[in-house]
Design a protein around this motif. Structure first.
Motif, mmCIF file in Angstrom:
data_model
loop_
_atom_site.group_PDB
_atom_site.id
_atom_site.type_symbol
_atom_site.label_atom_id
_atom_site.label_comp_id
_atom_site.label_asym_id
_atom_site.label_seq_id
_atom_site.Cartn_x
_atom_site.Cartn_y
_atom_site.Cartn_z
ATOM 1 N N LEU A 133 -12.672 -0.049 1.679
ATOM 2 C CA LEU A 133 -11.609 -0.220 0.700
ATOM 3 C C LEU A 133 -12.001 -1.326 -0.279
ATOM 4 O O LEU A 133 -12.375 -2.438 0.150
ATOM 5 C CB LEU A 133 -10.291 -0.562 1.386
ATOM 6 C CG LEU A 133 -9.482 0.618 1.954
ATOM 7 C CD1 LEU A 133 -10.234 1.332 3.067
ATOM 8 C CD2 LEU A 133 -8.119 0.146 2.460
ATOM 9 N N VAL A 134 -11.928 -1.018 -1.573
ATOM 10 C CA VAL A 134 -12.340 -1.953 -2.616
ATOM 11 C C VAL A 134 -11.295 -1.963 -3.735
ATOM 12 O O VAL A 134 -10.434 -1.083 -3.804
ATOM 13 C CB VAL A 134 -13.720 -1.571 -3.203
ATOM 14 C CG1 VAL A 134 -14.799 -1.618 -2.122
ATOM 15 C CG2 VAL A 134 -13.676 -0.181 -3.843
ATOM 16 N N ARG A 135 -11.407 -2.949 -4.619
ATOM 17 C CA ARG A 135 -10.496 -2.984 -5.765
ATOM 18 C C ARG A 135 -10.672 -1.721 -6.609
ATOM 19 O O ARG A 135 -11.793 -1.224 -6.754
ATOM 20 C CB ARG A 135 -10.774 -4.218 -6.623
ATOM 21 C CG ARG A 135 -10.420 -5.528 -5.935
ATOM 22 C CD ARG A 135 -10.733 -6.705 -6.826
ATOM 23 N NE ARG A 135 -10.963 -7.903 -6.030
ATOM 24 C CZ ARG A 135 -11.716 -8.927 -6.409
ATOM 25 N NH1 ARG A 135 -12.325 -8.889 -7.588
ATOM 26 N NH2 ARG A 135 -11.871 -9.966 -5.624
ATOM 27 N N PRO A 173 -7.076 -4.450 8.141
ATOM 28 C CA PRO A 173 -6.572 -5.204 6.983
ATOM 29 C C PRO A 173 -6.224 -6.641 7.331
ATOM 30 O O PRO A 173 -6.456 -7.553 6.537
ATOM 31 C CB PRO A 173 -5.328 -4.403 6.564
ATOM 32 C CG PRO A 173 -5.576 -3.021 7.075
ATOM 33 C CD PRO A 173 -6.334 -3.194 8.354
ATOM 34 N N GLY A 217 -13.885 -6.644 3.222
ATOM 35 C CA GLY A 217 -12.574 -6.049 3.079
ATOM 36 C C GLY A 217 -12.298 -5.077 4.203
ATOM 37 O O GLY A 217 -13.122 -4.906 5.109
ATOM 38 N N PHE A 230 -6.120 0.498 -4.218
ATOM 39 C CA PHE A 230 -7.544 0.387 -3.906
ATOM 40 C C PHE A 230 -8.242 1.712 -4.144
ATOM 41 O O PHE A 230 -7.613 2.778 -4.174
ATOM 42 C CB PHE A 230 -7.746 -0.058 -2.454
ATOM 43 C CG PHE A 230 -6.992 0.778 -1.449
ATOM 44 C CD1 PHE A 230 -7.454 2.020 -1.051
ATOM 45 C CD2 PHE A 230 -5.799 0.320 -0.908
ATOM 46 C CE1 PHE A 230 -6.747 2.801 -0.146
ATOM 47 C CE2 PHE A 230 -5.079 1.091 0.005
ATOM 48 C CZ PHE A 230 -5.563 2.330 0.382
ATOM 49 N N LEU A 289 -8.995 -7.282 -0.953
ATOM 50 C CA LEU A 289 -9.938 -6.218 -1.293
ATOM 51 C C LEU A 289 -11.127 -6.804 -2.039
ATOM 52 O O LEU A 289 -10.952 -7.596 -2.967
ATOM 53 C CB LEU A 289 -9.252 -5.162 -2.154
ATOM 54 C CG LEU A 289 -8.052 -4.461 -1.512
ATOM 55 C CD1 LEU A 289 -7.255 -3.709 -2.562
ATOM 56 C CD2 LEU A 289 -8.517 -3.512 -0.423
ATOM 57 N N TRP A 322 0.857 -1.190 0.000
ATOM 58 C CA TRP A 322 0.000 0.000 0.000
ATOM 59 C C TRP A 322 0.893 1.239 0.000
ATOM 60 O O TRP A 322 1.692 1.432 0.911
ATOM 61 C CB TRP A 322 -0.890 0.026 1.232
ATOM 62 C CG TRP A 322 -1.976 -1.017 1.241
ATOM 63 C CD1 TRP A 322 -2.101 -2.066 0.380
ATOM 64 C CD2 TRP A 322 -3.064 -1.099 2.156
ATOM 65 N NE1 TRP A 322 -3.210 -2.811 0.709
ATOM 66 C CE2 TRP A 322 -3.824 -2.239 1.786
ATOM 67 C CE3 TRP A 322 -3.468 -0.336 3.247
ATOM 68 C CZ2 TRP A 322 -4.974 -2.622 2.479
ATOM 69 C CZ3 TRP A 322 -4.610 -0.712 3.942
ATOM 70 C CH2 TRP A 322 -5.360 -1.848 3.550
ATOM 71 N N SER A 349 -15.551 -3.868 -6.118
ATOM 72 C CA SER A 349 -16.245 -2.609 -5.835
ATOM 73 C C SER A 349 -17.750 -2.734 -6.016
ATOM 74 O O SER A 349 -18.533 -2.232 -5.204
ATOM 75 C CB SER A 349 -15.704 -1.500 -6.739
ATOM 76 O OG SER A 349 -16.415 -0.290 -6.539
ATOM 77 N N THR A 354 -5.504 6.928 -2.995
ATOM 78 C CA THR A 354 -6.499 6.021 -3.570
ATOM 79 C C THR A 354 -6.378 6.002 -5.093
ATOM 80 O O THR A 354 -5.688 6.818 -5.683
ATOM 81 C CB THR A 354 -7.922 6.449 -3.157
ATOM 82 O OG1 THR A 354 -8.141 7.818 -3.551
ATOM 83 C CG2 THR A 354 -8.114 6.329 -1.660
#
Length: 223
Positions: free
Chosen positions: A135-137, A179, A122, A94, A186, A32, A189, A90
């Motif tokens: 948090l998403v792809r 996390p 996630g 993610f 993740l 990250w 979305s 971002t």
């Protein structure tokens, strides 16, 4: 650059400073990207840049988008002498779907029973002002119903979020789902967005335009 603002920066114990650096490095170790945030000084943030008018949480580096790094050694140097906030850009590793507290709790409670199973779970962080960040792809836009819904904000390229253990004037940012609890995975979305849509409708929010079943975006396969 910092000479005239140092005395106003919130005084943190050596343990707290080490914790900020350690957690920032841990994010980097997991791929990250991290960028240092301005330091909290009483009720405002100071970055050390002459003439900076921003008093809210913001990046400490002017060229933060290019400077952000997932190199643990580089990240560690940023926190060696200053209690920077920990900011996560971002639109890279993610995206983030931001919703208000009452919707966020509804979404989180619905995730365990989601038809897609644990794949929709996630990391989720919560700000002290009650904003929930899922948090998403990265890469997927908002569903049409959510594009103009002021209850939902998508953070993609060019944006960032403050991550734990960053402290804001109202209190610390915290993880509702850390996390590690999500195994650093993740969710898709659109799976999360579908749950957000259900939560909004369940609380009486009218969303337009309506989509026909055949128009619903399909989740992408994970890598």
């Amino acid at each position: 650059m910092w000479g005239n603002v140092g005395p106003r920066v919130a005084q943190l114990s050596s343990i707290e400073r080490v914790r900020l650096r350690r957690i920032a490095v841990r994010y980097a170790v997991h791929g990250w990207e991290v960028t240092p945030g301005a330091c909290l000084a009483r009720s405002r943030f100071v970055c050390g840049r002459a003439g900076c008018p921003t008093v809210g949480c913001h990046p400490a580096l002017e060229d933060w988008e290019h400077a952000a790094s997932a190199d643990p050694a580089r990240v560690a140097t940023w926190w060696r002498s200053r209690p920077h906030g920990v900011l996560l850009p971002t639109g890279r590793t993610f995206d983030v779907l931001e919703v208000a507290a009452h919707f966020g709790r509804h979404v989180l409670d619905a995730i365990p029973s989601h038809p897609a199973g644990p794949g929709v779970r996630g990391p989720v962080l919560v700000t002290p002002t009650g904003r929930w960040m899922f948090l998403v792809r990265p890469g997927d836009p908002l569903r049409p119903e959510l594009e103009h819904c002021f209850h939902v904000v998508r953070h993609g390229p060019g944006s960032w979020v403050a991550a734990p253990p960053t402290r804001l004037p109202e209190g610390p940012v915290r993880w509702a789902v850390a996390p590690e609890q999500a195994h650093w995975r993740l969710p898709d979305s659109y799976l999360v967005q579908n749950t957000v849509v259900d939560a909004l409708r369940a609380t009486g929010v009218t969303l337009t335009p309506e989509l026909l079943p055949g128009q619903l975006p399909l989740p992408r396969r994970g890598h």
